[in-house]
Write a protein that holds these residues in place. Structure first.
Motif, PDB file in Angstrom:
ATOM      1  N   ARG A 167     -10.863   2.374 -14.374  1.00 14.51           N
ATOM      2  CA  ARG A 167     -11.584   2.680 -13.084  1.00 14.51           C
ATOM      3  C   ARG A 167     -10.745   3.166 -11.964  1.00 14.51           C
ATOM      4  O   ARG A 167      -9.509   2.827 -12.074  1.00 14.51           O
ATOM      5  CB  ARG A 167     -12.334   1.390 -12.354  1.00 14.51           C
ATOM      6  N   SER A 168     -11.118   3.811 -10.889  1.00 13.39           N
ATOM      7  CA  SER A 168     -10.454   4.112  -9.750  1.00 13.39           C
ATOM      8  C   SER A 168     -11.266   3.576  -8.718  1.00 13.39           C
ATOM      9  O   SER A 168     -12.317   3.527  -8.477  1.00 13.39           O
ATOM     10  CB  SER A 168     -10.617   5.582  -9.543  1.00 13.39           C
ATOM     11  N   PHE A 169     -10.316   2.576  -7.998  1.00 16.16           N
ATOM     12  CA  PHE A 169     -10.849   1.782  -7.169  1.00 16.16           C
ATOM     13  C   PHE A 169     -10.499   2.299  -5.688  1.00 16.16           C
ATOM     14  O   PHE A 169      -9.217   2.514  -5.533  1.00 16.16           O
ATOM     15  CB  PHE A 169     -10.613   0.217  -7.239  1.00 16.16           C
ATOM     16  N   ILE A 170     -11.446   2.429  -4.793  1.00 13.11           N
ATOM     17  CA  ILE A 170     -11.119   3.136  -3.380  1.00 13.11           C
ATOM     18  C   ILE A 170     -11.347   1.968  -2.491  1.00 13.11           C
ATOM     19  O   ILE A 170     -12.384   1.276  -2.428  1.00 13.11           O
ATOM     20  CB  ILE A 170     -11.936   4.240  -3.095  1.00 13.11           C
TER      21      ILE A 170
ATOM     22  N   LEU B 199      -6.393  14.162  -4.486  1.00 12.34           N
ATOM     23  CA  LEU B 199      -6.288  12.977  -5.118  1.00 12.34           C
ATOM     24  C   LEU B 199      -7.063  12.009  -4.639  1.00 12.34           C
ATOM     25  O   LEU B 199      -7.296  10.938  -5.064  1.00 12.34           O
ATOM     26  CB  LEU B 199      -4.927  12.309  -5.260  1.00 12.34           C
ATOM     27  N   ALA B 200      -7.600  11.897  -3.169  1.00 10.53           N
ATOM     28  CA  ALA B 200      -8.109  10.964  -2.474  1.00 10.53           C
ATOM     29  C   ALA B 200      -9.440  11.338  -2.166  1.00 10.53           C
ATOM     30  O   ALA B 200     -10.542  11.055  -2.559  1.00 10.53           O
ATOM     31  CB  ALA B 200      -7.325  10.336  -1.405  1.00 10.53           C
ATOM     32  N   ALA B 201      -9.652  12.480  -1.295  1.00  8.81           N
ATOM     33  CA  ALA B 201     -10.777  12.809  -0.640  1.00  8.81           C
ATOM     34  C   ALA B 201     -11.804  13.554  -1.775  1.00  8.81           C
ATOM     35  O   ALA B 201     -12.935  13.258  -1.851  1.00  8.81           O
ATOM     36  CB  ALA B 201     -10.721  13.958   0.281  1.00  8.81           C
ATOM     37  N   MET B 202     -11.159  14.306  -2.622  1.00 12.06           N
ATOM     38  CA  MET B 202     -11.784  15.220  -3.469  1.00 12.06           C
ATOM     39  C   MET B 202     -12.205  14.250  -4.551  1.00 12.06           C
ATOM     40  O   MET B 202     -13.607  14.323  -5.538  1.00 12.06           O
ATOM     41  CB  MET B 202     -11.277  16.220  -4.052  1.00 12.06           C
TER      42      MET B 202
ATOM     43  N   ARG C 273      -8.828   8.989   9.056  1.00 15.70           N
ATOM     44  CA  ARG C 273      -8.244   8.238   7.994  1.00 15.70           C
ATOM     45  C   ARG C 273      -7.536   9.007   7.024  1.00 15.70           C
ATOM     46  O   ARG C 273      -7.875  10.275   6.835  1.00 15.70           O
ATOM     47  CB  ARG C 273      -9.725   7.790   7.008  1.00 15.70           C
ATOM     48  N   ILE C 274      -6.480   8.551   6.301  1.00 11.90           N
ATOM     49  CA  ILE C 274      -5.641   9.099   5.461  1.00 11.90           C
ATOM     50  C   ILE C 274      -5.607   8.569   4.073  1.00 11.90           C
ATOM     51  O   ILE C 274      -5.410   7.167   4.086  1.00 11.90           O
ATOM     52  CB  ILE C 274      -4.142   8.976   6.162  1.00 11.90           C
ATOM     53  N   GLY C 275      -5.788   9.280   3.160  1.00 11.04           N
ATOM     54  CA  GLY C 275      -6.089   8.909   1.784  1.00 11.04           C
ATOM     55  C   GLY C 275      -4.891   8.995   0.963  1.00 11.04           C
ATOM     56  O   GLY C 275      -3.953   9.907   1.204  1.00 11.04           O
ATOM     57  N   THR C 276      -4.394   8.153   0.111  1.00 15.08           N
ATOM     58  CA  THR C 276      -3.358   8.103  -0.913  1.00 15.08           C
ATOM     59  C   THR C 276      -4.007   7.645  -2.385  1.00 15.08           C
ATOM     60  O   THR C 276      -5.198   7.088  -2.399  1.00 15.08           O
ATOM     61  CB  THR C 276      -2.320   7.414  -0.494  1.00 15.08           C
ATOM     62  N   PHE C 277      -3.104   7.980  -3.351  1.00 11.50           N
ATOM     63  CA  PHE C 277      -3.640   7.772  -4.536  1.00 11.50           C
ATOM     64  C   PHE C 277      -2.483   6.740  -5.376  1.00 11.50           C
ATOM     65  O   PHE C 277      -1.334   7.133  -5.488  1.00 11.50           O
ATOM     66  CB  PHE C 277      -3.699   8.911  -5.278  1.00 11.50           C
ATOM     67  N   GLY C 278      -3.015   5.840  -6.102  1.00 10.65           N
ATOM     68  CA  GLY C 278      -2.066   4.803  -6.629  1.00 10.65           C
ATOM     69  C   GLY C 278      -2.204   4.776  -8.145  1.00 10.65           C
ATOM     70  O   GLY C 278      -3.089   4.066  -8.579  1.00 10.65           O
ATOM     71  N   LEU C 279      -1.153   5.236  -8.700  1.00 14.63           N
ATOM     72  CA  LEU C 279      -1.125   5.282 -10.179  1.00 14.63           C
ATOM     73  C   LEU C 279       0.076   4.568 -10.612  1.00 14.63           C
ATOM     74  O   LEU C 279       0.003   3.476 -11.518  1.00 14.63           O
ATOM     75  CB  LEU C 279      -1.267   6.695 -10.795  1.00 14.63           C
ATOM     76  N   THR C 280       1.367   4.861 -10.174  1.00 13.49           N
ATOM     77  CA  THR C 280       2.484   4.638 -10.754  1.00 13.49           C
ATOM     78  C   THR C 280       2.801   2.848 -10.555  1.00 13.49           C
ATOM     79  O   THR C 280       2.456   2.494  -9.658  1.00 13.49           O
ATOM     80  CB  THR C 280       3.759   5.374 -10.009  1.00 13.49           C
TER      81      THR C 280
ATOM     82  N   ASN D 165       3.039   4.480   4.296  1.00 19.01           N
ATOM     83  CA  ASN D 165       3.232   3.948   5.547  1.00 19.01           C
ATOM     84  C   ASN D 165       2.202   4.790   6.405  1.00 19.01           C
ATOM     85  O   ASN D 165       2.198   4.219   7.838  1.00 19.01           O
ATOM     86  CB  ASN D 165       4.457   4.511   6.124  1.00 19.01           C
ATOM     87  N   GLN D 166       1.505   5.492   6.038  1.00 18.95           N
ATOM     88  CA  GLN D 166       0.371   6.034   6.788  1.00 18.95           C
ATOM     89  C   GLN D 166      -1.160   6.025   6.353  1.00 18.95           C
ATOM     90  O   GLN D 166      -2.196   6.095   7.116  1.00 18.95           O
ATOM     91  CB  GLN D 166       0.654   7.788   7.215  1.00 18.95           C
ATOM     92  N   ALA D 167      -1.056   5.761   5.227  1.00 18.26           N
ATOM     93  CA  ALA D 167      -2.424   5.783   4.521  1.00 18.26           C
ATOM     94  C   ALA D 167      -3.454   4.748   4.908  1.00 18.26           C
ATOM     95  O   ALA D 167      -2.925   3.396   5.370  1.00 18.26           O
ATOM     96  CB  ALA D 167      -2.316   5.695   2.767  1.00 18.26           C
ATOM     97  N   THR D 168      -4.703   4.654   5.195  1.00 11.51           N
ATOM     98  CA  THR D 168      -5.519   3.861   5.513  1.00 11.51           C
ATOM     99  C   THR D 168      -6.874   3.628   4.594  1.00 11.51           C
ATOM    100  O   THR D 168      -7.707   2.748   4.726  1.00 11.51           O
ATOM    101  CB  THR D 168      -6.298   3.994   6.836  1.00 11.51           C
ATOM    102  N   LEU D 169      -6.795   4.361   3.360  1.00 13.57           N
ATOM    103  CA  LEU D 169      -7.411   4.229   2.100  1.00 13.57           C
ATOM    104  C   LEU D 169      -6.864   4.403   1.080  1.00 13.57           C
ATOM    105  O   LEU D 169      -6.058   5.819   0.832  1.00 13.57           O
ATOM    106  CB  LEU D 169      -8.676   5.449   2.482  1.00 13.57           C
ATOM    107  N   LEU D 170      -6.809   3.722  -0.062  1.00 16.44           N
ATOM    108  CA  LEU D 170      -6.199   3.918  -1.128  1.00 16.44           C
ATOM    109  C   LEU D 170      -7.056   3.958  -2.422  1.00 16.44           C
ATOM    110  O   LEU D 170      -8.068   3.327  -2.643  1.00 16.44           O
ATOM    111  CB  LEU D 170      -5.438   2.464  -1.365  1.00 16.44           C
TER     112      LEU D 170
END
Length: 226
Positions: A2-5, A141-144, A167-174, A209-214
């Motif tokens: 799953r991708s959890f946001i 990778l986050a918004a779309m 809000r700044i999004g980022t993507f956590g895989l690694t 350091n800037q993201a507020t949505l993962l």
């Protein structure tokens, strides 16, 4: 899988279950950038080949916008040598409307296509790759991902704020040990009242350091990791 946001309420590092978590405030040691190859002058657009045509629609206006974002080029080498980010860069991209470039207009985006995004990324990469990565991680990778797979309630809640840069999004895989191989991920989740509980650890995640949505990639069914 799953991708959890989730909104980022703190900046932490620690063990798989959060033991020993501590704020991430360490600064990487400064690294000296190697000199450019002989005859190449850094940050000169004339030496960067172009693959997306800039002479006509749908990207010509965006190319001109990005080339006018002079604050993105301020003190690039100095920031690199000091190990410091350009904290103004995200705000510059937001004011230019680029953080919602491919999002539909009903969510505050520009509704542009991926050819336009490619042209913008090419121009940002000509200034500095970090700016291009900031945009693609946040937008693609986050918004779309939220737009394509999120619920309508999630879209209404998050996409306008992501498009405006509130809000700044980022993507956590690694992950440590698994790297970016989804079949080896160790982050797990299970249902709890009101959502999911996640345990695990991520590393090398852009914009933490800037993201507020993962958007966190994790395994919810270990017998079906894909």
């Amino acid at each position: 899988m799953r991708s959890f946001i989730a909104p980022m309420v703190g900046r932490w590092s620690g063990g798989p279950s959060g033991e020993g978590a501590r704020p991430c405030r360490q600064r990487l040691p400064a690294r000296r950038r190697p000199p450019p190859p002989s005859g190449v002058r850094p940050h000169k657009r004339s030496v960067v080949p172009r693959f997306v045509p800039a002479g006509g629609p749908p990207s010509a206006d965006l190319v001109d916008i990005v080339r006018g974002l002079t604050p993105l080029a301020d003190d690039i080498d100095g920031c690199f040598a000091r190990g410091e980010p350009n904290d103004e860069a995200i705000a510059v991209l937001a004011r230019a409307g680029l953080l919602g470039l491919t999002l539909p207009t009903r969510y505050g985006g520009q509704g542009r296509d991926y050819t336009a995004l490619a042209a913008v990324c090419e121009e940002l990469g000509a200034i500095d790759t970090s700016h291009q990565v900031s945009l693609t991680v946040h937008l693609a990778l986050a918004a779309m991902c939220m737009f394509q797979w999120g619920s309508e309630a999630q879209r209404d809640q998050w996409l306008p704020a992501l498009a405006r840069g509130e809000r700044i999004g980022t993507f956590g895989l690694t992950e440590p040990g698994a790297w970016s191989g989804v079949g080896a991920l160790r982050m797990r989740s299970h249902r709890v009242p009101g959502g999911y509980e996640i345990s695990g650890e991520k590393s090398w995640i852009s914009a933490t350091n800037q993201a507020t949505l993962l958007s966190l990639i994790h395994i919810s069914e270990p017998t079906r990791p894909y």
